[in-house]
Write an enzyme that holds these catalytic residues in place. Sequence first.
Site, PDB file in Angstrom:
ATOM      1  N   GLU A  76       0.835  -1.208   0.000  1.00 27.57           N
ATOM      2  CA  GLU A  76       0.000   0.000   0.000  1.00 27.57           C
ATOM      3  C   GLU A  76       0.866   1.253   0.000  1.00 27.57           C
ATOM      4  O   GLU A  76       0.598   2.208  -0.733  1.00 27.57           O
ATOM      5  CB  GLU A  76      -0.937   0.014   1.217  1.00 27.57           C
ATOM      6  CG  GLU A  76      -2.024  -1.056   1.188  1.00 27.57           C
ATOM      7  CD  GLU A  76      -3.042  -0.878   0.060  1.00 27.57           C
ATOM      8  OE1 GLU A  76      -3.202   0.249  -0.434  1.00 27.57           O
ATOM      9  OE2 GLU A  76      -3.662  -1.882  -0.336  1.00 27.57           O
ATOM     10  N   ARG A 135      -9.535   4.532  -6.976  1.00 28.67           N
ATOM     11  CA  ARG A 135      -8.940   3.993  -5.754  1.00 28.67           C
ATOM     12  C   ARG A 135      -9.962   4.005  -4.630  1.00 28.67           C
ATOM     13  O   ARG A 135     -10.908   4.792  -4.635  1.00 28.67           O
ATOM     14  CB  ARG A 135      -7.733   4.815  -5.328  1.00 28.67           C
ATOM     15  CG  ARG A 135      -6.723   5.026  -6.414  1.00 28.67           C
ATOM     16  CD  ARG A 135      -5.381   4.403  -6.061  1.00 28.67           C
ATOM     17  NE  ARG A 135      -4.712   3.977  -7.265  1.00 28.67           N
ATOM     18  CZ  ARG A 135      -4.077   2.821  -7.387  1.00 28.67           C
ATOM     19  NH1 ARG A 135      -4.011   1.977  -6.399  1.00 28.67           N
ATOM     20  NH2 ARG A 135      -3.498   2.495  -8.515  1.00 28.67           N
ATOM     21  N   ASN A 183       1.256   3.882  -3.131  1.00 27.80           N
ATOM     22  CA  ASN A 183       0.972   5.311  -2.963  1.00 27.80           C
ATOM     23  C   ASN A 183       2.111   6.176  -3.492  1.00 27.80           C
ATOM     24  O   ASN A 183       1.869   7.209  -4.122  1.00 27.80           O
ATOM     25  CB  ASN A 183       0.733   5.627  -1.479  1.00 27.80           C
ATOM     26  CG  ASN A 183      -0.678   5.267  -1.049  1.00 27.80           C
ATOM     27  OD1 ASN A 183      -1.521   4.900  -1.839  1.00 27.80           O
ATOM     28  ND2 ASN A 183      -0.914   5.360   0.257  1.00 27.80           N
TER      29      ASN A 183
HETATM   30  N1  LIG Z   1       3.129   9.046  -1.204  1.00 29.37           N
HETATM   31  C1  LIG Z   1       2.115   9.895  -1.398  1.00 29.37           C
HETATM   32  N2  LIG Z   1       2.312  11.053  -2.078  1.00 29.37           N
HETATM   33  C2  LIG Z   1       1.295  11.933  -2.288  1.00 29.37           C
HETATM   34  N3  LIG Z   1       0.028  11.722  -1.858  1.00 29.37           N
HETATM   35  C3  LIG Z   1      -0.228  10.584  -1.185  1.00 29.37           C
HETATM   36  C4  LIG Z   1       0.781   9.617  -0.917  1.00 29.37           C
HETATM   37  N4  LIG Z   1       0.237   8.597  -0.211  1.00 29.37           N
HETATM   38  C5  LIG Z   1      -1.061   8.922  -0.056  1.00 29.37           C
HETATM   39  N5  LIG Z   1      -1.355  10.106  -0.627  1.00 29.37           N
HETATM   40  C6  LIG Z   1      -2.667  10.806  -0.610  1.00 29.37           C
HETATM   41  O1  LIG Z   1      -3.467  10.220   0.420  1.00 29.37           O
HETATM   42  C7  LIG Z   1      -4.679   9.728  -0.141  1.00 29.37           C
HETATM   43  C8  LIG Z   1      -5.148   8.498   0.628  1.00 29.37           C
HETATM   44  O2  LIG Z   1      -4.257   7.396   0.426  1.00 29.37           O
HETATM   45  P1  LIG Z   1      -4.813   5.923   0.582  1.00 29.37           P
HETATM   46  O3  LIG Z   1      -5.450   5.790   1.929  1.00 29.37           O
HETATM   47  O4  LIG Z   1      -3.741   4.963   0.235  1.00 29.37           O
HETATM   48  O5  LIG Z   1      -5.994   5.858  -0.488  1.00 29.37           O
HETATM   49  P2  LIG Z   1      -5.917   5.706  -2.088  1.00 29.37           P
HETATM   50  O6  LIG Z   1      -4.513   5.373  -2.479  1.00 29.37           O
HETATM   51  O7  LIG Z   1      -6.888   4.612  -2.397  1.00 29.37           O
HETATM   52  O8  LIG Z   1      -6.345   7.051  -2.626  1.00 29.37           O
HETATM   53  C9  LIG Z   1      -4.391   9.514  -1.617  1.00 29.37           C
HETATM   54  O9  LIG Z   1      -5.548   9.566  -2.414  1.00 29.37           O
HETATM   55  C10 LIG Z   1      -3.429  10.666  -1.913  1.00 29.37           C
HETATM   56  O10 LIG Z   1      -4.125  11.867  -2.110  1.00 29.37           O
HETATM   57 MG   LIG Z   2      -3.361   3.989  -1.613  1.00 27.23          MG
END
Ligand SMILES: Nc1ncnc2c1ncn2[C@@H]1O[C@H](COP(=O)(O)OP(=O)(O)O)[C@@H](O)[C@H]1O
Ligand SMILES: [Mg+2]
Length: 145
Positions: A50, A108, A54
């Site tokens: 995960e 997502r 991301n």
């Molecule tokens: N490494 C990252 N860099 C930039 N934004 C991130 C990162 N990790 C997470 N995010 C932000 O946090 C949100 C939530 O992440 P997550 O809970 O994994 O849900 P998803 O990936 O399904 O959108 C993402 O939609 C994104 O906007």
């Molecule tokens: Mg994610």
Amino acid sequence: MNKTKRNTCRLVFPAKSVNEGFARAAVAAFAALADPTVEELADLKTAVSEAVTNAVVHGYRDYPGDVTLDLALLEGNLLRVKVRDKGVGIADVKLARQALYTTAGDERSGLGFTVMESFCDKVKVASRPGRGTTVTLEKQIRGRA
Ligand SMILES: Nc1ncnc2c1ncn2[C@@H]1O[C@H](COP(=O)(O)OP(=O)(O)O)[C@@H](O)[C@H]1O
Ligand SMILES: [Mg+2]
């Protein structure tokens, strides 16, 4: 107080989705030193996936870059995994960590951070817009003992 490191490893790879599987396998191989159960290993791999996903899909959505994985096996079989990107960063970390929050529309689920939290003992997120994000996962490996 910092815990003594029993072993460490650093991996740097380009933010490509093929490397999500590589990161899972690499973390599993490293964690094997702590003699985890099958379930602990599966949980750890899922959480790392995960975080790496991301970095690839959100962090570097606009431009290419590297993902750095810092692995450490600490005293007492505590496994720490840092996943770092130098991508776009997160403006509001508290909001981003909320279940079902996503900036990716219908593509997502917004459950990545929730999954990391439920499969690890500790999840830390440090991020600066325009500079990147570091996610630190900690998992206590209890093994079969
Ligand atoms: N490494 C990252 N860099 C930039 N934004 C991130 C990162 N990790 C997470 N995010 C932000 O946090 C949100 C939530 O992440 P997550 O809970 O994994 O849900 P998803 O990936 O399904 O959108 C993402 O939609 C994104 O906007
Ligand atoms: Mg994610």
